[in-house]
Write an enzyme that holds these catalytic residues in place. Structure first.
Site, PDB file in Angstrom:
ATOM      1  N   HIS A  63      -6.648   4.447 -12.894  1.00 20.25           N
ATOM      2  CA  HIS A  63      -5.385   4.228 -12.184  1.00 20.25           C
ATOM      3  C   HIS A  63      -4.193   4.678 -13.022  1.00 20.25           C
ATOM      4  CE1 HIS A  63      -6.104   2.362  -8.335  1.00 20.25           C
ATOM      5  NE2 HIS A  63      -7.015   1.569  -8.855  1.00 20.25           N
ATOM      6  N   GLU A 121      -6.103  -9.443 -11.283  1.00 22.05           N
ATOM      7  CA  GLU A 121      -5.981  -8.883  -9.932  1.00 22.05           C
ATOM      8  C   GLU A 121      -7.372  -8.751  -9.315  1.00 22.05           C
ATOM      9  OE1 GLU A 121      -4.280  -4.803  -7.793  1.00 22.05           O
ATOM     10  OE2 GLU A 121      -4.678  -4.845  -9.950  1.00 22.05           O
TER      11      GLU A 121
END
Length: 799
Positions: A621, A687
């Site tokens: 990411h 997360e």
């Protein structure tokens, strides 16, 4: 030399009442056996005492805590003779300077750092017993004189150690000086005690008393008041001081009070932006200066403007010196690199890391290592807001013209219209394959199913009392703005994760925003396809803070929305936080956001290829992504197998350079049990939480804080990111402690209603009137009283 008395503080409650006495002595000993870590740091950081020593009990504080003390104002460590090995450890293992470690010898502590003085046990006195008489006795017991008149030579200096004059003290004047806390001396010409300033008004506040190395002279440190010390109205009896920094500070303080409005100095004080600009300008000129003369000239200019900023903000040179003194005490120092924006950016080839792509490894028992591993990158909020605020305000005030300007500046695309309206032109779907359509359709349908199941089908009704019916019912948020990031990856998945729940919740208008491609000024066909499927009315062709501002305030062609949702970089997050707190925008947001993150819990039976792939799917990411593996009873062999799998898989990824930089700051934390691993995860609040452990489903009940949980070896995070049906818009940066991921309710608000009959009013009316009367809200009380009176439910004379 300081006085040989050493006040001992064993509780901070005694400090304030005795502060003036300790200040006169100039040193203090903190009792480490009685005070907590927090209390010691609080005192050493906040209190201005020249010498702060700490008695260090054996075993109470960790190495890191001891270093923190020395880095934050503690000058010396006093150690009992029986704990001499502790002193050896500090010096040899922790590299604490030898002179800062004082070991007791025959009941005496010989301090060598900052001041050289021997403190015997009988001179270590509880602060609670400290008194003016005791201080007077200590001073008179330490100082001596060979003068026939019995007076003591006394040097008077100000708080900057500048000599004000040479005077004389007697035993009685010393006692009176300590009693009053003022500059009091003995006048030989008048043959009497002389209270400085008693007639002239040029008094002195006494700050500290000390002796010279032979104890045959005193030094009074004072704060001089009014025009000066000398009877000739100069600051010093040896003439005026050179202007210097202290003189400049004094002048600027005076100018702050009386500078004419038209003067340049007044303009600087009134215009902080101008002052900041001048500081930056002079700092740049100093870096470019050559030679001694030019360097000194430019440095003087910089000092002037820097001092003006200090004075404008009520910060003194003494405050700056105190900070310098604190930094001088540090035994560990920062690396010292400049911030990236102040150094030349290295070429991309030079930035690439080399060597194996491996994670760091720490044990759970290594508290410092674990804390570092679980620490998230620091958000430079104030700096980011400083950049974001003007962008938001410009878009708010100028609308589309500002939006187009920023799109050209930041995205490199010159557009004539910042909005793409539905129905979207066919050209925007070019390049979309049938395979991609099918994949998106499957994902959209699964997300729709899961989120439709969350949609309340009935109004919640509860009869709290007979005749009192309370209800709650949902209503969609009318207009929502969905931010779809661009940047280093195309993210149609984010479009569907936000768009589908908005459609399920029946929001009346859905607006997308996504930065256009530099190549052709369009957004990806996948995003446009999802926008069409969920019924979006518009796509704002912009990214960053400017897109958020356009949706929050509206422009000529972009409707103002009621809520903005979606992830983004730090500038997008800052803009969302700004508009959420601006009543002019009247716009809420989904949640704060930070870099994406995953925490994987794996045991000895976990498939190393599965584990590595989950770590890398997060690492790609971005370089600031957080990747943590918590291992439960992992063998050395297993750890190496995981490291090898990470390295080998990473080399096959197109985004290997990003992965390499991310993994470089990622960690494997080794735990001894599943409960310990889950406790660590709950503390971190990831997360994404992946459980690659035996009987993974049995441990879900121990999860308290996580955005989304991926249970078992065959549940990669990727499935939740795209197609399983759960939402991938999740809280990051530890906000999983307070926030849920995006869901159907995220796009709704819930309204309550109540329906009360006469019977219901009779049942709760008296309680309402009682509480309203207590709160002094007679209007509230009367609203019930009038109704109950007309119904005959209370007597006419009811009060």
């Amino acid at each position: 030399m300081v006085l040989p008395i050493l006040p001992l503080i064993d509780d901070l409650a005694s400090w304030n009442s005795k502060k003036e006495y300790v200040s006169l002595v100039g040193q203090v000993l903190l009792d480490g056996s009685s005070l907590s870590n927090e209390e010691i740091l609080q005192f050493s950081k906040e209190e201005e005492v020249p010498l702060v020593a700490l008695s260090l009990p054996s075993g109470k504080f960790s190495d890191d805590e001891i270093i923190a003390f020395l880095n934050n104002g503690v000058s010396s460590l006093f150690i009992a003779s029986q704990d001499a090995k502790t002193a050896e450890h500090l010096v040899e293992q922790l590299n604490v300077p030898k002179e800062r470690v004082v070991v007791e010898e025959n009941g005496v502590f010989s301090n060598q750092f900052m001041v050289k003085q021997k403190f015997s046990q009988d001179k270590i006195v509880s602060i609670k017993k400290l008194s003016k008489d005791m201080l007077t006795k200590e001073v008179l017991g330490e100082v001596r004189t060979d003068r026939p008149d019995g007076l003591y030579t006394t040097l008077v200096v100000d708080q900057y150690e500048r000599c004000l004059g040479l005077v004389y003290s007697s035993k009685k004047s010393i006692a009176k000086a300590i009693d009053l806390g003022r500059g009091v001396y003995y006048s030989r010409s008048r043959n009497e005690i002389w209270i400085k300033g008693e007639t002239s008004g040029n008094g002195q506040k006494l700050l500290q008393i000390s002796t010279d190395c032979d104890s045959d002279a005193l030094k009074f440190i004072v704060e001089q008041e009014n025009v000066g010390f000398c009877h000739l109205e100069t600051m010093s009896c040896f003439g005026e001081f050179k202007h210097g920094l202290v003189g400049l500070e004094s002048l600027l303080k005076q100018r702050l009070q009386d500078a004419p409005e038209e003067s340049y100095t007044r303009r600087l004080f009134n215009d902080s932006a101008l002052l900041d600009a001048k500081i930056k300008e002079e700092a740049e000129e100093l870096t470019e200066a050559k030679g001694k003369k030019e360097l000194s000239w430019e440095a003087a200019d910089l000092f002037y403007f820097a001092l003006a900023k200090l004075v404008a903000n009520d910060v003194s040179l003494k405050d700056v010196e105190n900070n310098l003194n604190m930094k001088h005490l540090k035994v560990t120092r920062r690396k010292g690199d400049a911030k990236p924006k102040f150094v030349g950016q290295p070429k991309a080839e030079e930035e690439k890391l080399t060597g194996p792509i491996h994670l760091d490894v720490v044990k759970a028992s290594d508290k410092v290592g674990v804390q570092k591993a679980l620490s998230r990158p620091i958000q430079k909020t104030s700096e980011i807001m400083h950049l974001v605020n003007p962008i938001i305000e410009n878009v708010r005030d100028k609308g589309n013209s500002a939006l187009l300007e920023y799109t050209e500046k930041f995205d490199g695309v010159k557009l004539s219209n910042p909005v793409l309206n539905a129905p979207f032109p066919e050209e925007y779907f070019e390049g979309l394959t049938e395979e991609m359509k099918e994949a998106l359709d499957l994902s959209i349908e699964n997300v729709r199913k899961f989120h439709a199941a969350q949609l309340p089908t009935e109004t919640l009704e509860v009869e709290t009392q007979p005749g009192v019916l309370c209800s709650r019912f949902p209503r969609p948020i009318e207009k929502v703005g969905l931010y779809i990031p661009g940047g280093t990856a195309i993210l149609p998945s984010t479009a569907l994760m936000l768009g589908v729940p908005a459609q399920v919740a029946q929001c009346k208008e859905i607006v997308f925003a996504s930065p256009p491609r530099k190549s052709d000024g369009k957004v990806s066909p996948e995003v446009v396809y999802v926008a069409e499927k969920v019924g979006a009315s518009k796509i704002v062709l912009a990214g960053g803070a400017q897109a958020v501002a356009a949706m929050a305030y509206g422009t000529e062609t972009i409707p103002k929305v009621d809520k903005i949702l979606g992830p983004g970089n730090q500038f997008v997050t800052a803009a969302k936080m700004y508009v959420q707190n601006d009543t002019q925008a009247l716009c809420s947001i989904d949640m704060p956001a930070g870099p994406s993150e995953v925490l994987v819990i794996a045991d000895e039976d976990a498939d190393v290829d599965f584990v590595a792939s989950d770590l890398l799917s997060q690492a790609e990411h971005g370089i600031d992504s957080q990747v943590i593996l918590v291992g439960v009873n992992l063998s050395e062999k297993k750890i190496q197998e995981i490291q090898d799998a990470v390295h080998n898989q990473a080399l096959q990824l197109p985004r290997v350079d990003i992965v390499r930089k991310c993994i470089a700051h990622s960690t494997i934390v080794l735990c001894d049990g599943y409960e310990e691993a889950l406790e660590m995860s709950n503390q971190y609040a990831p997360e994404h939480l992946i459980l690659q452990i035996a009987n993974a489903n049995d441990y879900v009940k121990l999860v308290d804080n996580a955005g989304s949980v991926f249970v078992g070896a065959y549940t990669p995070e990727s499935c939740g990111d795209y197609s399983s049906g759960t939402n991938h818009t999740l809280p990051t940066y530890g906000y999983a402690r307070q926030y849920s991921g995006a869901n159907t309710a995220t796009f709704q608000k819930f309204i309550t209603a109540q329906n009360i009959t006469p019977e219901g009013l009779e049942n709760i009316g008296r309680a309402v009137m009682c509480v309203a009367k207590k709160e002094g809200l007679d209007g509230h009380r009367n609203a019930v009283k009038i109704r109950m009176s007309k119904l005959g439910l209370i007597p006419k004379d009811f009060q």
